[in-house]
Design a protein around this motif. Structure first.
Motif, PDB file in Angstrom:
ATOM      1  N   UNK A 178       0.847  -1.194   0.000  1.00 43.16           N
ATOM      2  CA  UNK A 178       0.000   0.000   0.000  1.00 43.16           C
ATOM      3  C   UNK A 178       0.888   1.252   0.000  1.00 43.16           C
ATOM      4  N   UNK A 179       0.527   2.220  -0.819  1.00 45.18           N
ATOM      5  CA  UNK A 179       1.260   3.485  -0.870  1.00 45.18           C
ATOM      6  C   UNK A 179       0.894   4.308   0.361  1.00 45.18           C
ATOM      7  N   UNK A 180       1.906   4.684   1.133  1.00 41.48           N
ATOM      8  CA  UNK A 180       1.685   5.487   2.341  1.00 41.48           C
ATOM      9  C   UNK A 180       2.048   6.953   2.093  1.00 41.48           C
ATOM     10  N   UNK A 181       3.113   7.166   1.344  1.00 44.54           N
ATOM     11  CA  UNK A 181       3.539   8.545   1.062  1.00 44.54           C
ATOM     12  C   UNK A 181       4.065   8.614  -0.366  1.00 44.54           C
ATOM     13  N   UNK A 182       3.954   9.799  -0.966  1.00 48.24           N
ATOM     14  CA  UNK A 182       4.409  10.012  -2.346  1.00 48.24           C
ATOM     15  C   UNK A 182       5.502  11.080  -2.356  1.00 48.24           C
ATOM     16  N   UNK A 183       6.048  11.337  -3.542  1.00 50.87           N
ATOM     17  CA  UNK A 183       7.133  12.295  -3.667  1.00 50.87           C
ATOM     18  C   UNK A 183       6.816  13.647  -3.052  1.00 50.87           C
ATOM     19  N   UNK A 184       7.728  14.134  -2.224  1.00 51.13           N
ATOM     20  CA  UNK A 184       7.532  15.420  -1.550  1.00 51.13           C
ATOM     21  C   UNK A 184       6.993  15.296  -0.145  1.00 51.13           C
ATOM     22  N   UNK A 185       6.457  14.119   0.232  1.00 51.62           N
ATOM     23  CA  UNK A 185       5.902  13.907   1.569  1.00 51.62           C
ATOM     24  C   UNK A 185       7.017  13.607   2.574  1.00 51.62           C
ATOM     25  N   UNK A 186       6.702  13.837   3.837  1.00 51.64           N
ATOM     26  CA  UNK A 186       7.556  13.441   4.949  1.00 51.64           C
ATOM     27  C   UNK A 186       6.790  12.432   5.787  1.00 51.64           C
ATOM     28  N   UNK A 187       7.363  11.252   5.971  1.00 51.13           N
ATOM     29  CA  UNK A 187       6.684  10.180   6.683  1.00 51.13           C
ATOM     30  C   UNK A 187       7.540   9.715   7.842  1.00 51.13           C
ATOM     31  N   UNK A 188       6.882   9.360   8.952  1.00 49.95           N
ATOM     32  CA  UNK A 188       7.607   8.896  10.140  1.00 49.95           C
ATOM     33  C   UNK A 188       6.666   8.087  11.020  1.00 49.95           C
ATOM     34  N   UNK A 189       7.254   7.407  11.981  1.00 49.66           N
ATOM     35  CA  UNK A 189       6.439   6.648  12.942  1.00 49.66           C
ATOM     36  C   UNK A 189       7.279   6.377  14.184  1.00 49.66           C
ATOM     37  N   UNK A 190       6.740   6.727  15.355  1.00 47.82           N
ATOM     38  CA  UNK A 190       7.422   6.482  16.613  1.00 47.82           C
ATOM     39  C   UNK A 190       6.953   5.162  17.211  1.00 47.82           C
ATOM     40  N   UNK A 191       7.814   4.572  18.031  1.00 45.69           N
ATOM     41  CA  UNK A 191       7.495   3.290  18.653  1.00 45.69           C
ATOM     42  C   UNK A 191       6.178   3.386  19.420  1.00 45.69           C
ATOM     43  N   UNK A 192       5.250   2.506  19.063  1.00 44.37           N
ATOM     44  CA  UNK A 192       3.958   2.475  19.739  1.00 44.37           C
ATOM     45  C   UNK A 192       2.983   3.518  19.251  1.00 44.37           C
ATOM     46  N   UNK A 193       3.411   4.369  18.316  1.00 44.43           N
ATOM     47  CA  UNK A 193       2.534   5.414  17.811  1.00 44.43           C
ATOM     48  C   UNK A 193       1.948   5.080  16.449  1.00 44.43           C
ATOM     49  N   UNK A 194       1.393   6.097  15.801  1.00 38.22           N
ATOM     50  CA  UNK A 194       0.791   5.937  14.485  1.00 38.22           C
ATOM     51  C   UNK A 194       1.729   6.472  13.406  1.00 38.22           C
TER      52      UNK A 194
END
Length: 320
Positions: A178-194
């Protein structure tokens, strides 16, 4: 004079009667002599009826060789041609429209299960369409993602049917995520978070029950232009972008590697369903480019007016 007419002396005049022609030779029961006009007409009619360019229609019912109507080709002679046309159409559809793929793993459960057959839209990329957030896409291995994974060994028949599109793809170097982010986006995820995209948390209700959004944590990652960040819906059983950040592209996939978007589960029939984009990807503010567009357009539209006014004011001061 007819037979039986009286003579001038009032007595019947007897004349020898001529023998009548045989019945088969008579053409008119009103006279015992042939009618020249009828003979002539008959001759003319016979000539017209046997002309090369005309006739009574008997010639139309016969073939060119005069031995009866031309017989249509049998079904068995037409069958190879029909099969050839069907194969060509299947190959064109598979190449330019849709293609079937078989799901080989559990990385997209429960959205997709092992053994599902999905239909992938290959038409829209031909018109410049790029992957969007939330879509389930099939893509070629960017390099090293499937290293060490067992590869299927289809037989010759499976390869042939897969090539023309009559069976799911036998290509062992394809993945589905599944595509979560596309060009130009900033994506991240912390432990236990969303998972967070452009500062917005994703409400991923499509995840496999019991699966946490990110384990391990990652980011923030700035996705380069023309590339996508992908993740499986079964996060604890998916070797996706998170596990290939040391490779070229930093775990992202080039848009050129994308085969197309999976739009429907076609088999088995009990699993038939479409694959829409989840609502969380439509939340306001997620698309930074669109959010910034109105302001940028306003600045671009107002700049010429400001420069014109400054120039006019400067000319006025010069004149004074």
């Amino acid at each position: 004079m007819a037979v039986g007419a009286r003579s001038g002396h009032g007595e019947p005049e007897e004349r020898p009667q001529r023998p009548h022609p045989p019945a088969a030779a008579m053409t008119d029961d009103s006279t015992d002599r042939p009618d020249p006009a009828a003979d002539s007409a008959g001759a003319d009619g016979a000539g017209e009826g046997t002309g090369a360019g005309e006739g009574t229609g008997a010639g139309e019912d016969t073939g060119q060789d005069g031995h009866g109507p031309k017989k249509p080709r049998s079904f068995w002679k037409e069958l190879p041609l029909l099969i050839g046309i069907a194969l060509v159409l299947a190959l064109l559809i598979k190449t330019f429209l849709v293609q079937a793929f078989s799901i080989p793993s559990d990385s997209m459960m429960n959205t997709l299960q092992r053994g599902d057959r999905v239909l992938v839209d290959k038409l829209t990329p031909w018109f410049g369409s790029e992957p969007e957030r939330g879509e389930v896409v099939v893509f070629h291995d960017p390099g090293g993602w499937l290293e060490g994974e067992p590869t299927p060994q289809p037989n010759i028949l499976q390869k042939a049917l897969s090539f023309i599109g009559l069976m799911p793809s036998a290509e062992e170097k394809d993945l589905i995520k599944r595509v979560i982010a596309v060009g130009g986006d900033t994506v991240s995820c912390k432990e236990g978070g969303k998972v967070v995209v452009n500062g917005k948390e994703l409400d991923e209700t499509y995840l496999y029950p019991g699966s946490v959004p990110c384990d391990p944590a990652f980011g923030p990652v700035k996705v380069p232009k023309g590339r996508i960040w992908v993740m499986g819906d079964n996060r604890q059983n998916s070797l996706d972008s998170r596990f290939h950040m040391e490779l070229a592209g930093g775990g992202t996939v080039s848009n050129d590697e994308v085969v197309g978007r999976a739009v429907v589960i076609a088999w088995p029939v009990t699993r038939w369903s479409t694959l829409p984009v989840p609502a969380t990807f439509d939340q306001p503010g997620l698309n930074q480019a669109l959010a910034a567009a109105p302001g940028a357009m306003g600045v671009a539209g107002g700049l010429p007016l400001v420069l014109w006014r400054r120039k006019k004011r400067a000319a006025r001061h010069t004149a004074e």
